[in-house]
Write a protein that holds these residues in place. Structure first.
Motif, PDB file in Angstrom:
ATOM      1  N   MET A 167       0.840  -1.345   0.260  1.00 29.06           N
ATOM      2  CA  MET A 167       0.179   0.003   0.123  1.00 29.06           C
ATOM      3  C   MET A 167       0.990   1.221  -0.016  1.00 29.06           C
ATOM      4  SD  MET A 167      -3.111   1.108   2.681  1.00 29.06           S
ATOM      5  CE  MET A 167      -4.183  -0.330   2.114  1.00 29.06           C
ATOM      6  N   ARG A 168       0.564   2.241  -0.830  1.00 29.48           N
ATOM      7  CA  ARG A 168       1.357   3.666  -1.031  1.00 29.48           C
ATOM      8  C   ARG A 168       0.532   4.878  -0.695  1.00 29.48           C
ATOM      9  NH1 ARG A 168       2.362   4.997  -5.498  1.00 29.48           N
ATOM     10  NH2 ARG A 168       1.335   3.690  -6.681  1.00 29.48           N
ATOM     11  N   PHE A 169       0.885   5.472   0.109  1.00 27.18           N
ATOM     12  CA  PHE A 169       0.394   6.909   0.527  1.00 27.18           C
ATOM     13  C   PHE A 169       0.874   7.998  -0.179  1.00 27.18           C
ATOM     14  CE2 PHE A 169       0.386   3.907   3.977  1.00 27.18           C
ATOM     15  CZ  PHE A 169      -1.090   3.603   4.144  1.00 27.18           C
ATOM     16  N   GLU A 170       0.087   8.700  -1.148  1.00 29.65           N
ATOM     17  CA  GLU A 170       0.691  10.021  -1.724  1.00 29.65           C
ATOM     18  C   GLU A 170       0.026  11.431  -1.250  1.00 29.65           C
ATOM     19  OE1 GLU A 170      -0.115   8.794  -5.737  1.00 29.65           O
ATOM     20  OE2 GLU A 170       1.460   7.495  -5.821  1.00 29.65           O
ATOM     21  N   LEU A 171       0.921  12.185  -0.615  1.00 23.44           N
ATOM     22  CA  LEU A 171       0.303  13.455  -0.084  1.00 23.44           C
ATOM     23  C   LEU A 171       0.859  14.439  -0.993  1.00 23.44           C
ATOM     24  CD1 LEU A 171       1.399  13.196   3.743  1.00 23.44           C
ATOM     25  CD2 LEU A 171      -0.742  12.377   2.627  1.00 23.44           C
ATOM     26  N   LEU A 172       1.801  14.426  -1.903  1.00 24.13           N
ATOM     27  CA  LEU A 172       2.295  15.323  -2.620  1.00 24.13           C
ATOM     28  C   LEU A 172       1.681  15.705  -3.947  1.00 24.13           C
ATOM     29  CD1 LEU A 172       6.328  14.551  -2.255  1.00 24.13           C
ATOM     30  CD2 LEU A 172       4.915  15.813  -0.730  1.00 24.13           C
ATOM     31  N   GLY A 173       0.454  16.221  -3.610  1.00 20.79           N
ATOM     32  CA  GLY A 173      -0.515  16.377  -4.815  1.00 20.79           C
ATOM     33  C   GLY A 173      -2.004  16.073  -4.022  1.00 20.79           C
ATOM     34  N   PRO A 174      -2.898  15.807  -4.930  1.00 19.39           N
ATOM     35  CA  PRO A 174      -4.284  15.235  -4.582  1.00 19.39           C
ATOM     36  C   PRO A 174      -3.948  14.253  -3.616  1.00 19.39           C
ATOM     37  CG  PRO A 174      -4.474  15.776  -6.716  1.00 19.39           C
ATOM     38  CD  PRO A 174      -2.968  15.825  -6.452  1.00 19.39           C
ATOM     39  N   PHE A 175      -4.670  13.835  -2.476  1.00 16.39           N
ATOM     40  CA  PHE A 175      -4.280  12.849  -1.282  1.00 16.39           C
ATOM     41  C   PHE A 175      -4.896  11.360  -1.981  1.00 16.39           C
ATOM     42  CE2 PHE A 175      -5.754  10.849   2.779  1.00 16.39           C
ATOM     43  CZ  PHE A 175      -4.696  10.075   2.849  1.00 16.39           C
ATOM     44  N   ASP A 176      -4.133  10.414  -2.159  1.00 13.70           N
ATOM     45  CA  ASP A 176      -4.098   9.308  -2.828  1.00 13.70           C
ATOM     46  C   ASP A 176      -3.710   8.175  -2.003  1.00 13.70           C
ATOM     47  OD1 ASP A 176      -5.646  10.241  -5.118  1.00 13.70           O
ATOM     48  OD2 ASP A 176      -3.880  10.419  -6.303  1.00 13.70           O
ATOM     49  N   ILE A 177      -4.612   6.831  -2.175  1.00  9.54           N
ATOM     50  CA  ILE A 177      -4.108   5.768  -1.519  1.00  9.54           C
ATOM     51  C   ILE A 177      -4.058   4.571  -2.511  1.00  9.54           C
ATOM     52  CG2 ILE A 177      -4.218   4.181   0.422  1.00  9.54           C
ATOM     53  CD1 ILE A 177      -5.957   6.383   1.813  1.00  9.54           C
ATOM     54  N   VAL A 178      -2.926   4.109  -2.782  1.00  9.34           N
ATOM     55  CA  VAL A 178      -2.934   2.869  -3.843  1.00  9.34           C
ATOM     56  C   VAL A 178      -2.459   1.555  -3.481  1.00  9.34           C
ATOM     57  CG1 VAL A 178      -1.780   2.431  -6.190  1.00  9.34           C
ATOM     58  CG2 VAL A 178      -2.430   4.853  -5.629  1.00  9.34           C
ATOM     59  N   HIS A 179      -3.159   0.713  -3.531  1.00 13.15           N
ATOM     60  CA  HIS A 179      -2.632  -0.717  -3.114  1.00 13.15           C
ATOM     61  C   HIS A 179      -2.983  -1.442  -4.533  1.00 13.15           C
ATOM     62  CE1 HIS A 179      -2.707  -4.373  -1.022  1.00 13.15           C
ATOM     63  NE2 HIS A 179      -3.909  -4.994  -1.539  1.00 13.15           N
ATOM     64  N   ASN A 180      -1.798  -2.274  -4.875  1.00  7.97           N
ATOM     65  CA  ASN A 180      -1.771  -3.174  -5.932  1.00  7.97           C
ATOM     66  C   ASN A 180      -2.017  -2.380  -7.326  1.00  7.97           C
ATOM     67  OD1 ASN A 180      -0.580  -5.341  -4.277  1.00  7.97           O
ATOM     68  ND2 ASN A 180      -2.747  -6.233  -4.211  1.00  7.97           N
ATOM     69  N   GLY A 181      -1.886  -1.140  -7.269  1.00  9.18           N
ATOM     70  CA  GLY A 181      -1.795  -0.555  -8.581  1.00  9.18           C
ATOM     71  C   GLY A 181      -3.376   0.140  -8.481  1.00  9.18           C
ATOM     72  N   ARG A 182      -4.427  -0.027  -7.667  1.00  9.33           N
ATOM     73  CA  ARG A 182      -5.716   0.468  -7.867  1.00  9.33           C
ATOM     74  C   ARG A 182      -5.711   1.425  -6.609  1.00  9.33           C
ATOM     75  NH1 ARG A 182      -8.869  -2.404 -10.959  1.00  9.33           N
ATOM     76  NH2 ARG A 182     -10.737  -1.705  -9.732  1.00  9.33           N
ATOM     77  N   PRO A 183      -6.756   2.569  -6.808  1.00 11.24           N
ATOM     78  CA  PRO A 183      -7.068   3.268  -5.888  1.00 11.24           C
ATOM     79  C   PRO A 183      -7.713   2.643  -4.848  1.00 11.24           C
ATOM     80  CG  PRO A 183      -8.333   3.912  -7.632  1.00 11.24           C
ATOM     81  CD  PRO A 183      -7.266   2.927  -8.015  1.00 11.24           C
ATOM     82  N   VAL A 184      -7.373   3.315  -3.341  1.00  7.11           N
ATOM     83  CA  VAL A 184      -8.363   2.722  -2.224  1.00  7.11           C
ATOM     84  C   VAL A 184      -9.142   4.063  -1.825  1.00  7.11           C
ATOM     85  CG1 VAL A 184      -8.117   2.325   0.206  1.00  7.11           C
ATOM     86  CG2 VAL A 184      -6.512   1.257  -1.554  1.00  7.11           C
ATOM     87  N   VAL A 185     -10.476   3.709  -1.834  1.00  4.42           N
ATOM     88  CA  VAL A 185     -11.319   4.672  -1.388  1.00  4.42           C
ATOM     89  C   VAL A 185     -11.777   4.695  -0.057  1.00  4.42           C
ATOM     90  CG1 VAL A 185     -13.839   5.706  -2.072  1.00  4.42           C
ATOM     91  CG2 VAL A 185     -12.499   4.628  -3.630  1.00  4.42           C
ATOM     92  N   LEU A 186     -11.567   6.005   0.805  1.00  5.84           N
ATOM     93  CA  LEU A 186     -12.101   6.099   2.164  1.00  5.84           C
ATOM     94  C   LEU A 186     -13.389   6.664   2.212  1.00  5.84           C
ATOM     95  CD1 LEU A 186      -8.731   7.803   3.510  1.00  5.84           C
ATOM     96  CD2 LEU A 186      -9.326   5.189   3.364  1.00  5.84           C
ATOM     97  N   ARG A 187     -13.993   6.276   3.206  1.00  3.69           N
ATOM     98  CA  ARG A 187     -15.412   6.614   3.505  1.00  3.69           C
ATOM     99  C   ARG A 187     -15.367   7.991   4.366  1.00  3.69           C
ATOM    100  NH1 ARG A 187     -18.597   2.189   6.462  1.00  3.69           N
ATOM    101  NH2 ARG A 187     -16.739   2.115   7.723  1.00  3.69           N
ATOM    102  N   GLY A 188     -15.816   9.034   3.494  1.00  2.00           N
ATOM    103  CA  GLY A 188     -15.938  10.359   4.208  1.00  2.00           C
ATOM    104  C   GLY A 188     -14.795  11.105   4.470  1.00  2.00           C
ATOM    105  N   SER A 189     -14.989  12.511   4.390  1.00  2.00           N
ATOM    106  CA  SER A 189     -14.111  13.409   4.465  1.00  2.00           C
ATOM    107  C   SER A 189     -13.268  13.283   5.677  1.00  2.00           C
ATOM    108  CB  SER A 189     -14.546  14.689   4.222  1.00  2.00           C
ATOM    109  OG  SER A 189     -15.577  15.124   5.127  1.00  2.00           O
ATOM    110  N   THR A 190     -13.911  13.096   6.970  1.00  2.00           N
ATOM    111  CA  THR A 190     -13.105  12.892   8.107  1.00  2.00           C
ATOM    112  C   THR A 190     -12.121  11.619   8.306  1.00  2.00           C
ATOM    113  OG1 THR A 190     -15.300  13.681   9.476  1.00  2.00           O
ATOM    114  CG2 THR A 190     -13.792  12.636  10.811  1.00  2.00           C
ATOM    115  N   GLN A 191     -12.466  10.729   7.638  1.00  2.45           N
ATOM    116  CA  GLN A 191     -11.398   9.567   7.530  1.00  2.45           C
ATOM    117  C   GLN A 191     -10.299  10.309   6.801  1.00  2.45           C
ATOM    118  OE1 GLN A 191     -12.219   5.656   6.117  1.00  2.45           O
ATOM    119  NE2 GLN A 191     -13.584   5.155   7.679  1.00  2.45           N
ATOM    120  N   ARG A 192     -10.588  10.738   5.676  1.00  2.18           N
ATOM    121  CA  ARG A 192      -9.198  11.322   4.608  1.00  2.18           C
ATOM    122  C   ARG A 192      -8.426  12.393   5.462  1.00  2.18           C
ATOM    123  NH1 ARG A 192      -9.365  10.227  -0.486  1.00  2.18           N
ATOM    124  NH2 ARG A 192      -8.422  12.346  -1.034  1.00  2.18           N
TER     125      ARG A 192
END
Length: 805
Positions: free
Chosen positions: A1-26
């Motif tokens: 799992m990779r976490f990307e902060l240097l731009g739009p906040f993205d979480i990537v797992h095995n090449g696919r984006p991970v979607v978080l529920r709600g803005s509070t979690q993000r």
């Protein structure tokens, strides 16, 4: 799992984006990632999430968010991979992750490595590490959260870290004499940060070394005014001394020339006033022509010149509520969908322009189907967001932009078409995709449209497959009899020798590759013992669909059993005669690889593999044991074009001048002949008097030539554009005077362009094969650059600065 902060906040797992529920979690996860491997007090977390007023249920909301995050992090861990751990640790929480999982940590590691290499005298290592670190940034840090109102102090601190690293890198590049290469990036950063004295000092130095002392002094004045007006401060001593050195032309302080290198790499100067001026290229011992020899490194595609380019822009705006959390979620979903769809169509995302997210097609290379891909993406984005309950406005525009290369990252893109796209998007009705007339014309019939009452715009309704072409008229097959006979001879060679052979047809778009395949296939219908297999993308599927195969063979092909299954199928299909495999417009790398496998699998079998491909400057011949032959289709002779026009435009022999002009404009390209014939027919239908003059260049031909121009290597394209500023006929000496490149490099480029059919030999020099190509190449040169290049030209005749339409 990779976490990307240097731009739009993205979480990537095995090449696919991970979607978080709600803005509070993000927001919780983003803040903990900023302080990863550190204990974050709950009070600090609450203050960061609700800086104005912390709600009574805030702690419960954070606890729920942490609980959901723990489930998400645990589910996104692969076997054997260190699991990110979100621990409760007094007085708050601790997020424990591997530094390599976080782009921010990698940025800081590479920054430290770069500065360490610099301190140890390893300039190359320092530049490499710093460049790699800056490449991790994808835009404004946590752009989606910042758009929703997040303004944490940590973001400003990290932005300062990024700018400081930029300054360190610029300093190294200036010390190496690479002021021209970094000028564009320096201007971009200095414009965005007018109060950073070191950055503006570096820009002043680069401008002075590029011969632009006046511009350098103007930067000092602008910086001083900004510091005085906004901060009430005067420039520091370093900046004032630099201004004095420029005024006194202190070469000892300011001048630095690029150091000599064993293998210099030419790069055009990135200077707005003269963006096409290249650094001298390596000297070559001879003037190579069309010898097929390996091209030098400077031939690799790398855009190093500012250029006007036609693009298609898609604008998407999502309707959001006044609730910042909901707005943040909608924006995050918009970014995710657009990024995913744009990636499938090779679009460039210049970012948000106000509330509108733009996707641009035609960068870095123009393609004939840019409009089709743009509208196709727009419809898919509209449908996906609508299914998510998000109302969107979508608009598609086309026009020219100015691209300015950057030594760091992608080139900058500017132009009125982007502003028009933003305005038209905001005025478009929700749930509709509106396009301008030029986009509609370029994307039909793949896209269906209905007319609207708004400024002549059209509404894209549905995607549909391109209709199958009608069987070609045998009378329109002209000038390719020799090539057709040659293919027949190769078939006989394969049958007599009992060995496979691959024949590749190559040539520019529209030159007749597809038509030659069709004619050859029709010829083979006279021989029932010859099996013919058409491949349209999937080689194994094409073989599996061939009638007469054994069930086991078909099962192996459908199961992806590559080599053995292909061997078995080819053996069965050649039982009574040779097999001919036809593959048209082969561009997919996987298909090319499988075709190479086919040659190896068919060893000892009478198989003729016939493919049609477009040339590409980076093409590498497939490595295979199969015998290979490449046939390059040359332009049709004028007599063959005249014969073709007799069929396409009957009863027009009396229009001798028009026919002669058409033949010249067609330039031996059969597709161009058909397009021009339709244009002439439309004009004469509307007004017979118009038939006495050739029509203007049709849009379809301009798209083809634009794509052909962008398929060239940068050195070739640069030389071709410089040639438009000479006379009607030109040679290597004249083009060299215009572009300032090494004469041997110019001679090589001209020879290659002639070999590719873009130029024609004329006496001891060259001429453009198509007048429209000259027009397009000239229009690619920014006006400031053409003025500078024309000023340089000192040949015996005046350079042409206007190209007749």
């Amino acid at each position: 799992m990779r976490f990307e902060l240097l731009g739009p906040f993205d979480i990537v797992h095995n090449g696919r984006p991970v979607v978080l529920r709600g803005s509070t979690q993000r927001a919780v996860l983003a803040y903990l990632l900023l302080h990863h491997n550190e204990v974050v007090a709950t009070s600090s977390l609450l203050s960061a999430l609700w800086p104005e007023q912390i709600p009574a249920t805030a702690r419960k909301m954070v606890q729920n968010a942490v609980s959901g995050l723990r489930s998400t992090l645990a589910a996104g861990t692969n076997p054997g991979e260190q699991e990110p751990m979100l621990l409760t640790h007094a007085p708050g929480y601790l997020l424990r992750i591997d530094d390599e999982q976080l782009d921010l940590a990698r940025f800081r590691r590479l920054s430290a490595a770069g500065r360490g290499a610099r301190d140890n005298g390893d300039t190359e290592g320092a530049v490499s590490a710093m460049t790699e670190a800056l490449a991790l940034w994808r835009g404004r840090m946590l752009a989606d959260l910042a758009e929703a109102g997040v303004n944490w102090p940590e973001l400003g601190t990290l932005e300062d870290e990024r700018l400081a690293l930029h300054e360190d890198l610029f300093a190294l590049e200036l010390d190496r004499g690479r002021h021209r290469e970094v000028l564009s990036a320096l201007q971009e950063q200095a414009t965005a940060n007018p109060n950073r004295e070191r950055l503006n000092a570096q820009l002043m130095t680069a401008l002075y070394r590029c011969g632009r002392a006046v511009d350098a002094l103007e930067v000092f004045r602008a910086t001083r005014a900004s510091l005085t007006d906004e901060l009430g401060l005067e420039p520091g001593r370093e900046l004032r001394e630099l201004e004095r050195a420029i005024l006194q032309h202190d070469e000892a302080v300011l001048d630095r020339t690029p150091p000599a290198e064993a293998d210099p790499q030419p790069m055009a100067a990135v200077v707005p006033a003269s963006p096409m001026v290249p650094v001298p290229a390596p000297e070559l011992a001879e003037e190579p022509g069309d010898t097929g020899e390996e091209r030098p490194d400077f031939w690799l595609p790398r855009e190093t010149e500012a250029e006007r380019k036609p693009v298609v822009a898609v604008g998407i705006a999502a309707a959001t509520s006044d609730d910042p959390e909901e707005a943040g979620e909608v924006l995050a979903r918009l970014w995710a969908v657009v990024e995913e769809e744009a990636a499938t169509e090779d679009a460039r995302l210049p970012g948000m322009h106000g509330p509108v997210l733009l996707a641009v097609y035609g960068l870095p290379r123009t393609r004939e189907d840019d409009a089709v891909r743009a509208v196709r993406t727009a419809l898919r984005i509209r449908d996906r967001l609508t299914e998510s309950g998000i109302a969107v406005q979508v608009s598609v525009e086309t026009g020219d932009v100015l691209t300015t290369p950057s030594a760091i990252g992608e080139e900058s893109v500017t132009g009125p078409v982007l502003d028009r796209c933003v305005r038209s998007t905001l005025s478009a009705p929700e749930g509709r995709v509106r396009v301008v007339e030029a986009v509609r014309e370029a994307s039909e019939p793949e896209v269906g449209y209905t007319a609207t009452e708004q400024d002549g715009r059209w509404e894209a309704c549905l995607l549909r497959p391109r209709p199958a072409p009608e069987p070609p008229d045998t009378l329109t097959f002209a000038g390719r009899e020799h090539e057709l006979e040659l293919l027949h001879q190769f078939l006989g060679f394969v049958e007599r020798g009992g060995h496979p052979h691959r024949v590749t047809l190559r040539g520019e778009p529209g030159i007749g590759k597809t038509r030659l395949l069709i004619e050859f296939r029709q010829l083979l219908e006279e021989y029932p013992r010859i099996r013919v297999l058409d491949v349209a993308g999937d080689l194994l599927a094409a073989f599996a669909s061939a009638p007469g195969l054994l069930p086991a063979t078909m099962a192996g092909l459908r199961g992806g059993d590559g080599g053995p299954a292909l061997r078995a199928a080819a053996t069965e299909l050649t039982a009574n005669g040779p097999l001919v495999v036809l593959a048209d417009d082969v561009q997919d790398a996987e298909l090319r690889t499988r075709l190479s496998w086919l040659g190896e699998a068919c060893a000892g079998l009478p198989v003729l593999i016939l493919t049609a491909e477009r040339p590409d400057p980076l093409d590498v011949p497939p490595q295979t044991v199969t015998g290979q032959t490449t046939i390059v289709l040359a332009p049709l002779a004028d007599k063959a074009v005249a014969k073709l026009l007799d069929v396409l435009l009957p009863n027009t022999n009396r229009l001798a001048r028009t026919r002669h002009e058409l033949i010249t404009r067609i330039g031996g390209n059969p597709r161009f002949a058909q397009v021009y014939a339709r244009a002439v027919h439309d004009r004469t239908t509307l007004s017979p008097a118009l038939g006495h003059t050739a029509p203007p260049t049709p849009a379809a031909i301009r798209r083809t030539l634009a794509a052909l121009l962008d398929s060239l290597a940068p050195a070739e394209k640069s030389v071709l554009k410089a040639a438009t500023l000479t006379g009607e006929f030109f040679d290597a000496d004249e083009v060299t005077e215009v572009c300032g490149r090494d004469r041997a490099e110019v001679a090589m480029a001209l020879g290659s362009l002639a070999a590719q059919g873009l130029l024609e030999h004329a006496g001891h020099g060259f001429a453009f094969r198509w007048a429209p190509l000259r027009e397009l190449a000239y229009q690619r040169i920014p006006r400031s650059a053409s003025t500078e290049l024309v000023r340089r030209f000192s040949g015996g005749r005046t350079a042409r600065t206007e190209i007749p339409a």
